[in-house]
Design a protein around this motif. Structure first.
Motif, PDB file in Angstrom:
ATOM      1  N   PRO A 220      37.683  44.689 -31.522  1.00 56.26           N
ATOM      2  CA  PRO A 220      37.097  45.796 -32.280  1.00 56.26           C
ATOM      3  C   PRO A 220      36.949  45.441 -33.746  1.00 56.26           C
ATOM      4  N   VAL A 221      35.935  45.984 -34.381  1.00 58.05           N
ATOM      5  CA  VAL A 221      35.672  45.693 -35.789  1.00 58.05           C
ATOM      6  C   VAL A 221      35.105  46.947 -36.446  1.00 58.05           C
ATOM      7  N   ALA A 222      35.446  47.154 -37.706  1.00 66.78           N
ATOM      8  CA  ALA A 222      34.883  48.264 -38.473  1.00 66.78           C
ATOM      9  C   ALA A 222      33.441  47.938 -38.849  1.00 66.78           C
ATOM     10  N   TYR A 223      32.626  48.946 -38.951  1.00 64.58           N
ATOM     11  CA  TYR A 223      31.210  48.754 -39.272  1.00 64.58           C
ATOM     12  C   TYR A 223      31.027  47.926 -40.539  1.00 64.58           C
ATOM     13  N   GLU A 224      31.767  48.261 -41.598  1.00 65.56           N
ATOM     14  CA  GLU A 224      31.617  47.571 -42.873  1.00 65.56           C
ATOM     15  C   GLU A 224      32.096  46.123 -42.820  1.00 65.56           C
ATOM     16  N   ASP A 225      32.834  45.764 -41.772  1.00 66.50           N
ATOM     17  CA  ASP A 225      33.327  44.393 -41.646  1.00 66.50           C
ATOM     18  C   ASP A 225      32.442  43.518 -40.766  1.00 66.50           C
ATOM     19  N   THR A 226      31.388  44.076 -40.205  1.00 63.09           N
ATOM     20  CA  THR A 226      30.482  43.259 -39.403  1.00 63.09           C
ATOM     21  C   THR A 226      29.640  42.375 -40.310  1.00 63.09           C
ATOM     22  N   ALA A 227      29.296  41.201 -39.810  1.00 62.06           N
ATOM     23  CA  ALA A 227      28.426  40.301 -40.578  1.00 62.06           C
ATOM     24  C   ALA A 227      27.060  40.945 -40.796  1.00 62.06           C
ATOM     25  N   HIS A 228      26.600  41.740 -39.843  1.00 60.32           N
ATOM     26  CA  HIS A 228      25.303  42.390 -39.955  1.00 60.32           C
ATOM     27  C   HIS A 228      25.259  43.319 -41.170  1.00 60.32           C
ATOM     28  N   PHE A 229      26.315  44.090 -41.359  1.00 62.99           N
ATOM     29  CA  PHE A 229      26.377  44.992 -42.508  1.00 62.99           C
ATOM     30  C   PHE A 229      26.481  44.215 -43.807  1.00 62.99           C
ATOM     31  N   ARG A 230      27.386  43.223 -43.850  1.00 62.90           N
ATOM     32  CA  ARG A 230      27.638  42.500 -45.094  1.00 62.90           C
ATOM     33  C   ARG A 230      26.430  41.682 -45.543  1.00 62.90           C
ATOM     34  N   VAL A 231      25.782  40.994 -44.597  1.00 57.82           N
ATOM     35  CA  VAL A 231      24.613  40.193 -44.961  1.00 57.82           C
ATOM     36  C   VAL A 231      23.474  41.077 -45.453  1.00 57.82           C
ATOM     37  N   THR A 232      23.226  42.195 -44.747  1.00 54.24           N
ATOM     38  CA  THR A 232      22.164  43.116 -45.156  1.00 54.24           C
ATOM     39  C   THR A 232      22.469  43.736 -46.508  1.00 54.24           C
ATOM     40  N   ARG A 233      23.697  44.189 -46.709  1.00 56.51           N
ATOM     41  CA  ARG A 233      24.095  44.788 -47.991  1.00 56.51           C
ATOM     42  C   ARG A 233      23.923  43.805 -49.141  1.00 56.51           C
ATOM     43  N   ASP A 234      24.416  42.583 -48.961  1.00 55.49           N
ATOM     44  CA  ASP A 234      24.346  41.599 -50.043  1.00 55.49           C
ATOM     45  C   ASP A 234      22.905  41.222 -50.366  1.00 55.49           C
ATOM     46  N   PHE A 235      22.075  41.125 -49.343  1.00 56.38           N
ATOM     47  CA  PHE A 235      20.681  40.762 -49.580  1.00 56.38           C
ATOM     48  C   PHE A 235      19.954  41.877 -50.333  1.00 56.38           C
ATOM     49  N   LEU A 236      20.125  43.117 -49.890  1.00 57.77           N
ATOM     50  CA  LEU A 236      19.415  44.230 -50.522  1.00 57.77           C
ATOM     51  C   LEU A 236      19.943  44.534 -51.917  1.00 57.77           C
ATOM     52  N   PHE A 237      21.202  44.227 -52.166  1.00 54.05           N
ATOM     53  CA  PHE A 237      21.768  44.467 -53.494  1.00 54.05           C
ATOM     54  C   PHE A 237      21.085  43.605 -54.548  1.00 54.05           C
ATOM     55  N   ASP A 238      20.760  42.351 -54.194  1.00 54.74           N
ATOM     56  CA  ASP A 238      20.106  41.449 -55.138  1.00 54.74           C
ATOM     57  C   ASP A 238      19.264  40.445 -54.354  1.00 54.74           C
ATOM     58  N   PRO A 239      18.061  40.857 -53.894  1.00 51.86           N
ATOM     59  CA  PRO A 239      17.234  39.962 -53.080  1.00 51.86           C
ATOM     60  C   PRO A 239      16.879  38.656 -53.787  1.00 51.86           C
ATOM     61  N   ALA A 240      16.590  38.723 -55.090  1.00 52.67           N
ATOM     62  CA  ALA A 240      16.189  37.521 -55.820  1.00 52.67           C
ATOM     63  C   ALA A 240      17.304  36.482 -55.814  1.00 52.67           C
ATOM     64  N   ARG A 241      18.519  36.923 -56.079  1.00 57.17           N
ATOM     65  CA  ARG A 241      19.640  35.992 -56.093  1.00 57.17           C
ATOM     66  C   ARG A 241      19.887  35.426 -54.694  1.00 57.17           C
ATOM     67  N   ALA A 242      19.818  36.305 -53.683  1.00 58.65           N
ATOM     68  CA  ALA A 242      20.047  35.859 -52.309  1.00 58.65           C
ATOM     69  C   ALA A 242      19.010  34.808 -51.896  1.00 58.65           C
ATOM     70  N   LEU A 243      17.757  35.028 -52.291  1.00 58.68           N
ATOM     71  CA  LEU A 243      16.708  34.074 -51.943  1.00 58.68           C
ATOM     72  C   LEU A 243      16.873  32.751 -52.704  1.00 58.68           C
ATOM     73  N   ARG A 244      17.315  32.831 -53.947  1.00 58.20           N
ATOM     74  CA  ARG A 244      17.538  31.605 -54.703  1.00 58.20           C
ATOM     75  C   ARG A 244      18.594  30.748 -54.019  1.00 58.20           C
ATOM     76  N   GLU A 245      19.660  31.400 -53.581  1.00 62.22           N
ATOM     77  CA  GLU A 245      20.740  30.662 -52.900  1.00 62.22           C
ATOM     78  C   GLU A 245      20.270  30.101 -51.560  1.00 62.22           C
ATOM     79  N   LEU A 246      19.484  30.890 -50.853  1.00 67.23           N
ATOM     80  CA  LEU A 246      19.037  30.491 -49.521  1.00 67.23           C
ATOM     81  C   LEU A 246      18.027  29.350 -49.579  1.00 67.23           C
TER      82      LEU A 246
END
Length: 249
Positions: A220-246
């Motif tokens: 079992p895992v909490a919603y906020e601890d799923t990779a799906h939530f964390r990756v989406t949150r981090d990308f939407l918080f700063d798309p430009a930075r996420a794309l630069r890193e990627l």
């Protein structure tokens, strides 16, 4: 104490498996599986591709009597046998109530279900056309997303048990939110859902249990601890930075 939920728990008959190195028992989601309790309303399976969540969901559906390619329990067609033998090694505990209806949706083979409906309706019958239960319009004459929404809105009803494998595959974010609302209506009408998904929108359903399939097994895992939530949150918080890193070389 007797439970009124349709599907209570699942256990793997490990003593009957002679080799955990062969498929599907070598999959992470299966290899360490012992017992798992379903949420009475919504249970999600999440994880990376190849972790075994869809194989697990398929085995649950087949164990319950659904067709391996999808549909209700009245569907018995087979386009190509591709499901594993895992269902033969599962033990499912059910409540004393039986669902009034049910359905197994596989996004990858929903086309085959739509074709089978047309085949059934082409045969002589004393009953109404099968397609009437889906809104009366051929599912092949609609987009994948439209046909799935027709299934959810027209075919699904209260007091049902629904097994959904990646239902978000053909849906826009807005339509995924519409699916969440429909799931909630059906849950309030006594239905139970088991869903494998990659969608952080769907798995946000507030009254649900999320099981994460990883290399270490299912837990079992909490919603906020799923990779799906964390990756989406981090990308939407700063798309430009996420794309630069990627995209940096």
């Amino acid at each position: 104490m007797l439970s009124s939920q349709f599907l209570q728990r699942m256990s793997l008959r490990r003593d009957r498996i002679d080799d955990f190195q062969r498929y599907p028992f070598c999959l992470p989601a299966v290899r360490s599986l012992d017992q798992l309790d379903f949420h009475p309303k919504v249970t999600f399976f999440v994880g990376e591709n190849g972790s075994g969540k869809s194989t697990l969901l398929e085995a649950i559906a087949v164990s319950l009597g659904f067709n391996a390619e999808g549909g209700s329990k009245n569907f018995n067609f087979s386009t190509r046998r591709s499901h594993s033998e895992l269902h033969e090694y599962l033990r499912l505990a059910k409540g004393f109530k039986r669902p009034r209806t049910g359905y197994f949706l596989r996004a990858e083979s929903f086309f085959n279900v739509a074709t089978e409906i047309e085949h059934l309706d082409a045969e002589p019958s004393f009953g109404p056309p099968v397609i009437d239960a889906y809104g009366g319009r051929s599912l092949h004459e609609q987009s994948h997303g439209e046909s799935f929404l027709a299934l959810l809105n027209e075919r699904f009803g209260g007091q049902g048990l629904y097994i959904l494998d990646e239902p978000e595959a053909a849906l826009s974010p807005q339509r995924q939110l519409a699916v969440l609302a429909r799931i909630h209506d059906l849950v309030n009408d006594g239905s139970q859902f088991v869903i494998a998904t990659h969608s952080p929108l769907l798995m946000a359903y507030p009254d649900a249990c999320i099981f994460q399939c990883t290399a270490d097994g299912v837990s079992p895992v909490a919603y906020e601890d799923t990779a799906h939530f964390r990756v989406t949150r981090d990308f939407l918080f700063d798309p430009a930075r996420a794309l630069r890193e990627l995209l940096k070389r």
